[in-house]
Design an enzyme around this catalytic site. Sequence first.
Site, PDB file in Angstrom:
ATOM      1  N   SER A  15      34.452  24.273  70.268  1.00 35.64           N
ATOM      2  CA  SER A  15      34.223  25.438  71.130  1.00 35.64           C
ATOM      3  C   SER A  15      34.846  26.735  70.636  1.00 35.64           C
ATOM      4  O   SER A  15      34.512  27.806  71.173  1.00 35.64           O
ATOM      5  CB  SER A  15      34.732  25.139  72.543  1.00 35.64           C
ATOM      6  N   THR A  16      35.741  26.707  69.667  1.00 40.61           N
ATOM      7  CA  THR A  16      36.229  27.973  69.110  1.00 40.61           C
ATOM      8  C   THR A  16      35.066  28.760  68.504  1.00 40.61           C
ATOM      9  O   THR A  16      35.116  29.988  68.421  1.00 40.61           O
ATOM     10  CB  THR A  16      37.314  27.741  68.044  1.00 40.61           C
TER      11      THR A  16
END
Length: 586
Positions: A294-295
């Site tokens: 998700s970064t």
Amino acid sequence: MSPSPFFRQKVMKLIGTRRSALDLARGRIMFMRVCFASAFVLVAVRGFDLTILQGELPRLSQGLSSGFSQESSPRDYTQGPKTAPTTLRADIVDRNGVILARSVQTASLYADPKLIPDPEGVARDLVKVLPDLSYGDVLKKLQRDGRFVWIKRNLAPQDQYAVLGLGHPGLSFETEANRLYPQGALGAHLVGYTNVDGNGLAGVERSFDNVLRAGKEPVQLTIDVRLQHVLRREISRTIKDFNAKGGMGVIMNVHDGEILAAVSLPDFDPHSAGSAKPDNLFNRLSLGVYEMGSTFKLFSTAAYLELKNAPIGQTFDATKPLTIGRFTIKDYHAQKRILTIPEIFMYSSNIGSALMGQAVGTDALKNFYADLGFMAPVKIEIDEVGQPIIPSPWRETSTLTASYGHGIAVSPLHVASAASSIVNGGLRVNPHIVLDKIAEDKENASVRVVSAETAHRIRQLLRLTVSHGTGGKADVPGYMVGGKTGSAEKPGARGGYDRKRLLSSFLGVFPSDDPDYVVLVIVDEPQGNKESYGYATGGWVGAPAVGRVVTAMASVLALPPKDIPAEKDISAELVRYVHDPKKAGE
């Protein structure tokens, strides 16, 4: 009665004969003396020529330019072992001049097996004073043919004194250069190491080998030893707390790409790198490539805002999982409703991010990622860099999954560099670790990857994630930390993904209104514990570690806190786009 004239004549003749014989003998003796003296002078002159003019002086000029290994022998024993170079390898220092690597002169022990009549006795004596040696190994060396064999390189002064005390004529010493690393494992993957002959094998020691060999000015790195210690300490603590496999992290200046700290754990002692495990030698930060999870939503969201010129209040339907062919995309923190862009970001919605990626389009997203540097190895002054793994062929499903960090693998250094390029106002920066002006990479200094407006929106979203979303445990009062959580499932052994094997991360920036630093912490395969209620996600694992790093950085760098009211927080404008701000902060 006086002798007769005849008798006197005989006596005089006898005396004359004897005197002539004596004179002849004296002449012969003098001639022999001259001959012996001449021969002695010739021998002395020839000996001086062989041992000094043709022997020692040329070897001193040659030094260790060609080098030889622990088991190697010189070209000819009549010339003895090669001498150490007159120029010591240059230092490597941190940005403040703290020594990271330095060469010193030490003694190395060698033997002439032909001058050792009792190899067993000498081997026993050596093992007594040098207990790290093996009796069998030493005995084997002392029984070899030839006139030279190394016994031990780079002895400590007390060990050299102990060997001298043995009094064995077949043992001798040669002065060599020994590379020391005063900080030990701290920064080992970036600094690198050399072999016993002084050849750089990894890190800066390898990539700047010729410069260091010249022995002139120190090679100064951007690393700050104080921050290096802080980052390593906090990642080590997190690995221990969550019983993880390993971890990595970086602190980077977002304006110029200077790396202030870089950690890859487990690490190693550069003094004994040859005995380190491959996993310890592996640089996870720059050489390892991973699906970052998700970064990556930071980048896909930036692409959507930049390329679609969309308002921040734009909504996407995340009421149910998204199905594409045989693939189903779900949310970990499922809200099961229509979400605004701020909500998609702060709740880390896979569905919403995939829909934004779909709206951007495959070609546009690929080009955007290429502009951020994801399609090529990261540019940095060491050789240990990983090749990104890009979907091939890149299909529509690849566009959807790459929007939330799956199906594309890059190094952690890629992520820190790309994040810096966005939050600094939108100008591309490349990471670098050498402070020398010649080594600075200014090639992309003026390349704009996003507009200043998009950069501002991303900084707002990063702050919102910490102030009201999943990154709350990274918050440090007075420093307006922003960030993005990441919890990527690692590929399984039999295909698909393993939900029990996570790469948990947190990408932090501060201060969010005008960032100076990016702090990235990634932990490999953490296990949930009692304090985390069994969770091992980025919000529970990486975020607290980044918070502790920021707190320590503020102290080390003397960064004063700012008392900013909530209504003036950079994320305040976005709170109105959040359906239930109180619930978001839970």
